[in-house]
Design a protein around this motif. Structure first.
Motif, mmCIF file in Angstrom:
data_model
loop_
_atom_site.group_PDB
_atom_site.id
_atom_site.type_symbol
_atom_site.label_atom_id
_atom_site.label_comp_id
_atom_site.label_asym_id
_atom_site.label_seq_id
_atom_site.Cartn_x
_atom_site.Cartn_y
_atom_site.Cartn_z
ATOM 1 N N UNK A 1 0.843 -1.185 0.000
ATOM 2 C CA UNK A 1 0.000 0.000 0.000
ATOM 3 C C UNK A 1 0.887 1.246 0.000
ATOM 4 N N UNK A 2 0.616 2.163 -0.886
ATOM 5 C CA UNK A 2 1.324 3.445 -0.988
ATOM 6 C C UNK A 2 2.773 3.269 -1.436
ATOM 7 N N UNK A 3 2.998 2.260 -2.268
ATOM 8 C CA UNK A 3 4.341 2.072 -2.811
ATOM 9 C C UNK A 3 4.732 3.238 -3.723
ATOM 10 N N UNK B 1 12.873 9.088 9.016
ATOM 11 C CA UNK B 1 11.662 9.908 8.959
ATOM 12 C C UNK B 1 10.512 9.213 9.682
ATOM 13 N N UNK B 2 9.640 10.015 10.312
ATOM 14 C CA UNK B 2 8.398 9.519 10.915
ATOM 15 C C UNK B 2 7.229 10.104 10.127
ATOM 16 N N UNK B 3 6.321 9.226 9.725
ATOM 17 C CA UNK B 3 5.222 9.682 8.871
ATOM 18 C C UNK B 3 3.883 9.499 9.587
ATOM 19 N N UNK B 4 3.094 10.602 9.583
ATOM 20 C CA UNK B 4 1.734 10.550 10.114
ATOM 21 C C UNK B 4 0.725 10.381 8.990
ATOM 22 N N UNK B 5 1.153 10.710 7.774
ATOM 23 C CA UNK B 5 0.280 10.553 6.630
ATOM 24 C C UNK B 5 1.112 10.215 5.396
ATOM 25 N N UNK B 6 0.424 9.650 4.406
ATOM 26 C CA UNK B 6 1.042 9.385 3.102
ATOM 27 C C UNK B 6 0.123 9.980 2.040
ATOM 28 N N UNK B 7 0.490 9.822 0.798
ATOM 29 C CA UNK B 7 -0.349 10.319 -0.293
ATOM 30 C C UNK B 7 -0.764 9.161 -1.186
ATOM 31 N N UNK B 8 -2.049 9.181 -1.579
ATOM 32 C CA UNK B 8 -2.512 8.146 -2.496
ATOM 33 C C UNK B 8 -2.115 8.508 -3.923
ATOM 34 N N UNK B 9 -2.557 7.705 -4.902
ATOM 35 C CA UNK B 9 -2.132 7.909 -6.281
ATOM 36 C C UNK B 9 -2.613 9.245 -6.864
ATOM 37 N N UNK B 10 -3.614 9.826 -6.226
ATOM 38 C CA UNK B 10 -4.136 11.110 -6.696
ATOM 39 C C UNK B 10 -3.550 12.291 -5.931
ATOM 40 N N UNK C 1 3.100 5.166 6.928
ATOM 41 C CA UNK C 1 4.061 4.707 5.929
ATOM 42 C C UNK C 1 3.507 3.581 5.082
ATOM 43 N N UNK C 2 4.407 2.844 4.427
ATOM 44 C CA UNK C 2 4.004 1.735 3.556
ATOM 45 C C UNK C 2 3.522 0.562 4.395
ATOM 46 N N UNK C 3 2.433 -0.055 3.980
ATOM 47 C CA UNK C 3 1.915 -1.253 4.653
ATOM 48 C C UNK C 3 1.734 -2.354 3.609
ATOM 49 N N UNK C 4 1.361 -3.526 4.073
ATOM 50 C CA UNK C 4 1.195 -4.664 3.161
ATOM 51 C C UNK C 4 -0.206 -5.238 3.311
ATOM 52 N N UNK C 5 -0.852 -5.531 2.189
ATOM 53 C CA UNK C 5 -2.185 -6.132 2.177
ATOM 54 C C UNK C 5 -2.089 -7.552 1.630
ATOM 55 N N UNK C 6 -2.747 -8.483 2.327
ATOM 56 C CA UNK C 6 -2.698 -9.893 1.940
ATOM 57 C C UNK C 6 -4.102 -10.408 1.653
ATOM 58 N N UNK C 7 -4.203 -11.204 0.609
ATOM 59 C CA UNK C 7 -5.446 -11.901 0.283
ATOM 60 C C UNK C 7 -5.179 -13.393 0.405
ATOM 61 N N UNK D 1 -9.063 -0.856 4.478
ATOM 62 C CA UNK D 1 -8.688 -0.746 5.886
ATOM 63 C C UNK D 1 -7.260 -0.238 6.005
ATOM 64 N N UNK D 2 -6.997 0.685 6.935
ATOM 65 C CA UNK D 2 -5.627 1.188 7.109
ATOM 66 C C UNK D 2 -4.723 0.145 7.761
ATOM 67 N N UNK D 3 -3.422 0.280 7.553
ATOM 68 C CA UNK D 3 -2.457 -0.616 8.168
ATOM 69 C C UNK D 3 -2.318 -1.925 7.425
ATOM 70 N N UNK D 4 -1.361 -2.735 7.847
ATOM 71 C CA UNK D 4 -1.144 -4.053 7.248
ATOM 72 C C UNK D 4 -2.231 -4.996 7.725
#
Length: 597
Positions: free
Chosen positions: A451-453, A529-538, A546-552, A581-584
């Protein structure tokens, strides 16, 4: 506070006290040995023990490094070393005849006029130990000035049955020269290269080089200082032969007992390694080969070769079990001598056959057989490899066919593998899924993506982005090693998308392990760096650290109706749920029949 013997500010009084302490130790023989186990990274058994010398408790000379450094400085090294060897042998508790005792010796000791095999042999016999159970560790930190003399001395010991190890390889000045000149039986790799090897591509590359040339020279690698589970898994996967360190056993005075779960983990990781890229087994290369009974006459075998000009060799059997090999060239060389025919013509073939040919089971991976075959003596390098099935003669194959098989497999793999991670690509992934469905056995598929790569890649650059992709690949593989099974599969679909296929009964545990490892280490890539927010593709700000991982996770039952399309559709649906959902996080679905919840 203990006095440091190497401290240049030490006054005469301190020096006198320390010298008296050293003389008292030698006079009273007040040193002792503790023994640290060396463990096989193939099956988790004890190879042997390294004897480690300790000075008296509460003495400034308690530490072995301080003790031996001061003894060398004061010209007492020979005496101390002889005493240390005696103590090491006296206190040894080798449980089996094939267990080894590793004894440290300084390179300088090789020139001790009293360093003779007779004295050591007397001590060994008194304690029921054979010379073949003793390995002299030559520390790499003490340089060898005259390799020619050292070779002669060590060769003399080798003839007695003793073995040689180069200690601390990679920590000092002349590792490669010492290995090349002395041709040791073991190379002990220093802790500095082992520590955090799973995090350092440089250390990993160095270790892979050690393993590669050690296999070619028929030398065994021992990794020292293993203290973390991740280090153990990485080294086992790389093919390191043995390990030593606090994780595997601390120095002591009693027989080592390897924890069952640790031994099982080692066995599992080695099986995984042995099956990576090993779709071909040696049984796939079997060719029919003539056999002769061990009591057949040499004249019969010679006649066979004369009538079959393209036959390179024959296998000698007894009750259909291979017991030897007779190569064409070797036979005719022996017959070509002045009295060759008269001496051998009517004798049985078992008198001149090779009684120790390379014999392997049909299920052995081709890569493994290649390593065994190419480590043989130069005179036997191109001999046939004998193949058995359930212990009985099945056939043989040539070195040429083995090398051609490996070359073709690697070329095919290189065409379809990911150039960044080296993992199998989409063609191999499709094959693996199809194979699993044809087997009609339950398995699970885990699709992973980041997420947010794009945000990370834009913020830190493509090089860091590649590091994140490689890190994710490592996390999934390490998690599979920790919680999966030997024949599980990891593939790189492309970009930041991965797939894992597992037969584990606890696939959700595997998902949790992937998330735990990913979240634990990904922050190291943020450069502080410490991140409280990231930016989506838009470009919209999203609350996320920061970056998280989503699993199916798709659990596939054994129904014949399960298809690749069903798996793909279920994955897309779960991926959408995870992204909301936020987070991994992971989401799970079951398709087909099976006892799943």
């Amino acid at each position: 506070m203990a006095t440091n013997p190497s401290d240049s500010s030490m006054n005469d009084r301190d020096h006198t006290l320390l010298r008296n302490e050293m003389l008292e130790i030698l006079r009273n023989q007040s040193i002792h040995s503790v023994y640290q186990p060396i463990i096989s990274l193939k099956n988790g058994t004890v190879l042997g023990y390294e004897a480690l010398t300790r000075g008296p408790e509460n003495s400034p000379l308690h530490s072995p490094l301080t003790l031996f450094s001061y003894a060398e400085q004061e010209g007492m090294l020979y005496r101390l070393d002889r005493l240390a060897r005696e103590k090491a042998i006296h206190g040894a508790f080798l449980a089996r005849k094939n267990e080894l005792l590793f004894i440290n010796i300084s390179a300088a000791i090789l020139y001790d006029p009293l360093f003779v095999p007779g004295k050591t042999l007397e001590m060994l016999e008194a304690h029921g130990i054979q010379p073949g159970q003793i390995v002299f560790e030559i520390t790499e930190r003490s340089s060898i000035e005259d390799f020619s003399m050292a070779q002669k001395i060590l060769e003399h010991y080798r003839h007695q049955g003793y073995r040689i190890a180069i200690d601390d390889a990679g920590a000092g000045y002349s590792s490669l020269q010492a290995i090349a000149e002395l041709q040791p039986d073991f190379i002990k790799v220093d802790k500095s290269l082992i520590q955090d090897v799973y995090r350092s591509k440089t250390k990993e590359a160095i270790m892979e080089s050690f393993v590669s040339f050690a296999q070619k020279l028929n030398i065994q690698i021992i990794a020292e200082g293993i203290e973390r589970q991740e280090e153990l898994l990485y080294l086992t996967r790389m093919g390191v032969h043995f390990g030593q360190g606090y994780l595997l056993g601390r120095p002591g005075t009693e027989k080592a007992v390897v924890a069952p779960e640790l031994a099982e983990s080692i066995i599992q990781q080695r099986k995984i390694r042995d099956n990576i890229g090993s779709a071909w087994t040696i049984g796939d290369l079997i060719t029919a080969t003539a056999t002769f009974d061990s009591k057949a006459l040499i004249s019969e075998v010679a006649s066979y070769f004369k009538n079959n000009l393209h036959a390179p060799g024959v296998v000698i059997v007894s009750n259909d079990v291979p017991v030897g090999l007779m190569m064409r060239e070797s036979l005719f060389q022996q017959l070509a001598g002045q009295y060759g025919f008269s001496l051998f013509w009517n004798r049985s073939i078992d008198q001149i056959m090779d009684k120790q040919p390379l014999i392997v089971d049909e299920h052995t991976p081709v890569e493994n057989v290649s390593q065994l075959a190419t480590s043989r003596d130069i005179n036997n390098l191109y001999d046939l490899v004998v193949i058995t099935s359930k212990g009985k003669m099945a056939g043989a194959c040539s070195i040429r066919s083995i090398l051609e098989c490996i070359t073709n497999a690697r070329m095919e793999s290189a065409k379809v593998a990911s150039p960044l991670t080296g993992l199998p690509g989409n063609i191999q992934i499709h094959r693996e899924l199809s194979k699993r469905l044809l087997e009609k056995k339950g398995f699970s598929v885990i699709y992973a993506d980041l997420d947010y790569f794009k945000w990370f890649n834009d913020r830190y650059g493509f090089q860091k982005g590649d590091q994140l992709i490689q890190y994710t690949a490592d996390v999934i593989q390490q998690s599979l090693f920790a919680c999966g099974l030997p024949h599980d599969f990891v593939g790189h679909i492309g970009g930041d998308d991965f797939i894992a296929i597992t037969s584990s009964d606890e696939p959700e545990k595997l998902c949790k392990e992937i998330i735990r490892r990913f979240d634990q280490g990904v922050r190291l890539l943020y450069e502080g760096d410490d991140w409280l927010y990231v930016e989506d593709r838009n470009g919209n700000k999203v609350d996320n650290a920061g970056v998280t991982i989503s699993l199916s996770l798709i659990i596939c039952g054994t129904a014949e109706s399960v298809t690749l399309e069903q798996i793909s559709q279920a994955s897309a649906k779960l991926k959408k749920m995870s992204k909301e959902h936020p987070g991994s996080i992971y989401h799970c679905a079951c398709i087909g029949d099976g006892d799943y919840v």
